[in-house]
Design an enzyme around this catalytic site. Structure first.
Site, PDB file in Angstrom:
ATOM      1  N   GLY A 120       0.293   1.873   9.037  1.00 46.38           N
ATOM      2  CA  GLY A 120       0.520   3.280   9.385  1.00 46.38           C
ATOM      3  C   GLY A 120      -0.727   3.941   9.942  1.00 46.38           C
ATOM      4  N   ASP A 121      -0.750   5.258   9.862  1.00 51.03           N
ATOM      5  CA  ASP A 121      -1.855   6.025  10.455  1.00 51.03           C
ATOM      6  C   ASP A 121      -3.069   6.130   9.538  1.00 51.03           C
ATOM      7  OD1 ASP A 121      -0.152   7.559   8.721  1.00 51.03           O
ATOM      8  OD2 ASP A 121      -1.253   9.345   9.324  1.00 51.03           O
TER       9      ASP A 121
ATOM     10  N   THR B 227       1.082  10.081   0.380  1.00 54.26           N
ATOM     11  CA  THR B 227      -0.221   9.450   0.613  1.00 54.26           C
ATOM     12  C   THR B 227      -1.204  10.309  -0.149  1.00 54.26           C
ATOM     13  OG1 THR B 227       0.193   8.380   2.741  1.00 54.26           O
ATOM     14  CG2 THR B 227      -1.967   9.337   2.501  1.00 54.26           C
TER      15      THR B 227
ATOM     16  N   ARG C  18       3.577  -3.942   8.636  1.00 53.90           N
ATOM     17  CA  ARG C  18       3.487  -2.621   9.293  1.00 53.90           C
ATOM     18  C   ARG C  18       2.216  -1.890   8.824  1.00 53.90           C
ATOM     19  NH1 ARG C  18       3.184   2.956   7.324  1.00 53.90           N
ATOM     20  NH2 ARG C  18       4.138   4.305   8.857  1.00 53.90           N
TER      21      ARG C  18
ATOM     22  N   GLY D  42       3.749   7.913   9.699  1.00 57.16           N
ATOM     23  CA  GLY D  42       2.522   7.440  10.328  1.00 57.16           C
ATOM     24  C   GLY D  42       2.628   7.219  11.826  1.00 57.16           C
TER      25      GLY D  42
ATOM     26  N   THR E  89      -0.770  13.163   6.140  1.00 57.36           N
ATOM     27  CA  THR E  89       0.299  12.472   5.412  1.00 57.36           C
ATOM     28  C   THR E  89       1.625  12.708   6.123  1.00 57.36           C
ATOM     29  OG1 THR E  89       1.586  12.368   3.379  1.00 57.36           O
ATOM     30  CG2 THR E  89       0.501  14.472   3.841  1.00 57.36           C
ATOM     31  N   GLY E  90       2.420  11.669   6.216  1.00 58.73           N
ATOM     32  CA  GLY E  90       3.706  11.829   6.880  1.00 58.73           C
ATOM     33  C   GLY E  90       4.118  10.554   7.576  1.00 58.73           C
TER      34      GLY E  90
HETATM   35  N1  ASP Z   1       1.235   8.329   6.677  1.00 58.44           N
HETATM   36  C1  ASP Z   1       1.534   7.229   5.785  1.00 58.44           C
HETATM   37  C2  ASP Z   1       2.007   6.066   6.576  1.00 58.44           C
HETATM   38  O1  ASP Z   1       2.739   6.252   7.530  1.00 58.44           O
HETATM   39  C3  ASP Z   1       2.559   7.560   4.788  1.00 58.44           C
HETATM   40  C4  ASP Z   1       2.362   8.842   4.106  1.00 58.44           C
HETATM   41  O2  ASP Z   1       1.645   9.704   4.492  1.00 58.44           O
HETATM   42  O3  ASP Z   1       3.016   9.007   3.107  1.00 58.44           O
HETATM   43  O4  ASP Z   1       1.707   4.965   6.212  1.00 58.44           O
END
Ligand code: ASP
Length: 341
Positions: A240-241, A210, A238, A263, A260-261
């Site tokens: 995410g966060d 992200t 879907r 979500g 980032t991660g």
């Molecule tokens: N956090 C983001 C999501 O879950 C993805 C990411 O950080 O790479 O959509």
């Protein structure tokens, strides 16, 4: 009201104010007071799709991309631009860069298309805007800002967000504009692996990434911006966060945070808001608050965060293999990193 009654009601009014002031003061224990006109910026390009064994030239290309975005942010801050303007401008650069999972270069969903999420927040006013599941907006972060500035709402999604985009004149592109060969290969690998193991969950760390930017500007205002393509092979629809204020992105008077991660984990724990709240209500420093959340609340390989506080302190922490990241400030600090280097 008798004098005891009025004393008591006076205390009710005064005590909470004292408590807030006290906590606010200890939230920055150990932090150098920011000098007037000083600024700080931290960026990230995600904590997924990292490979220590990647050819050095490839890693250098990522470093060059991070440097270019960070330089632009640094120059804008040195010219006195606001935290909000700088966050938007820097995230647009990262969205346009096909190396990162946001804008061009976004991951594919399970149907082979792209749905993009983004949000932005102004810490001095708590104004914020977000979009989820947009498919034809070249720079979702700018649309998120327009949601903040031109509507009474915080989050627009899907067709409604697309329709809104048509009324505010942002640049539109066909969904295939976001395609890259690299991301298509990852989608094929994940779908193959899924068919083989029959497991819904993609392997951790390999499928996310992200972009984000947090800033404390020369006037002491904080802002945060985050933009993403989400997770490879995610279900159609879907979210995410990243577009969820308080989960993947947040800014108030205490801290600005971009995550980032995976979500779902960041939504579950309200990660970005919790970091700022630990400072506001628990008197923790930015470093203490961020460490507690990244290393105790979250689990290994969930991802990472970048954050800045009102004194200009900066953190970039992750519990995955690495995180594309950079930080700079008005004292001349300027660095980009991928792993522990
Ligand atoms: N956090 C983001 C999501 O879950 C993805 C990411 O950080 O790479 O959509």
């Amino acid at each position: 009201m008798n004098s005891i009654g009025s004393l008591a009601s006076g205390l009710f009014l005064v005590l909470p104010l004292l408590a807030l002031g006290g906590l606010g003061a200890c939230a920055h224990q150990g932090a150098a007071p920011a000098t007037e006109g000083s600024w700080s910026i931290v960026i990230h390009g995600g904590a997924g799709t990292l490979d220590r064994t990647a050819p050095e030239a490839e890693l250098d290309a990522y470093r060059a991309s991070l440097r270019a975005a960070l330089q632009e942010g640094r120059d804008r801050l040195a010219r006195g631009q606001s935290a909000l303007d700088v966050c938007e401008a820097v995230v647009r650069i990262l969205e346009d860069d096909p190396r990162f999972n946001a804008g061009r270069g976004a991951v594919f969903n399970e149907r082979g298309g792209h749905e993009l999420d983004a949000s932005i927040m102004d810490g001095s006013t708590l104004r914020c805007g977000a979009v989820a599941g947009v498919r034809t907006v070249k720079n979702p972060i700018s649309l998120a800002r327009l949601v903040m500035e031109k509507t009474r709402h915080v989050l627009l999604m899907g067709d409604g967000a697309e329709e809104f985009a048509g009324t505010v004149g942002v640049e539109r592109v066909p969904n295939s504009y976001f395609d890259t060969e690299h991301r298509r290969k990852i989608l094929e690998e994940v779908l193959r692996e899924r068919a083989r193991t029959d497991a819904g969950a993609p392997s951790p760390g390999s499928t996310y990434g992200t972009v984000g930017c947090v800033v404390r500007d020369a006037r002491g205002n904080l802002a945060a911006a985050t933009s993403t393509g989400g997770m490879t092979a995610k279900k159609f629809g879907r979210v995410g966060d990243s577009p969820i204020i308080g989960a993947g992105n947040y800014a108030d008077a205490f801290a600005a945070v971009s995550c980032t991660g995976t979500g779902e984990e960041f939504i579950r724990h309200g990660v970005a808001r919790v970091i700022a709240a630990r400072m506001q209500f628990g008197g923790q420093s930015l470093d203490q608050a961020a460490r507690a959340v990244v290393f105790k609340t979250l689990k290994k390989d969930d991802g990472g965060i970048i954050a800045v506080d009102r004194a200009g302190n900066m953190v970039a922490l992750y519990n995955s293999e690495g995180m594309y990241r950079g930080m700079a400030d008005s004292s001349g600090r300027f660095e980009v990193r991928i792993f522990e280097e």
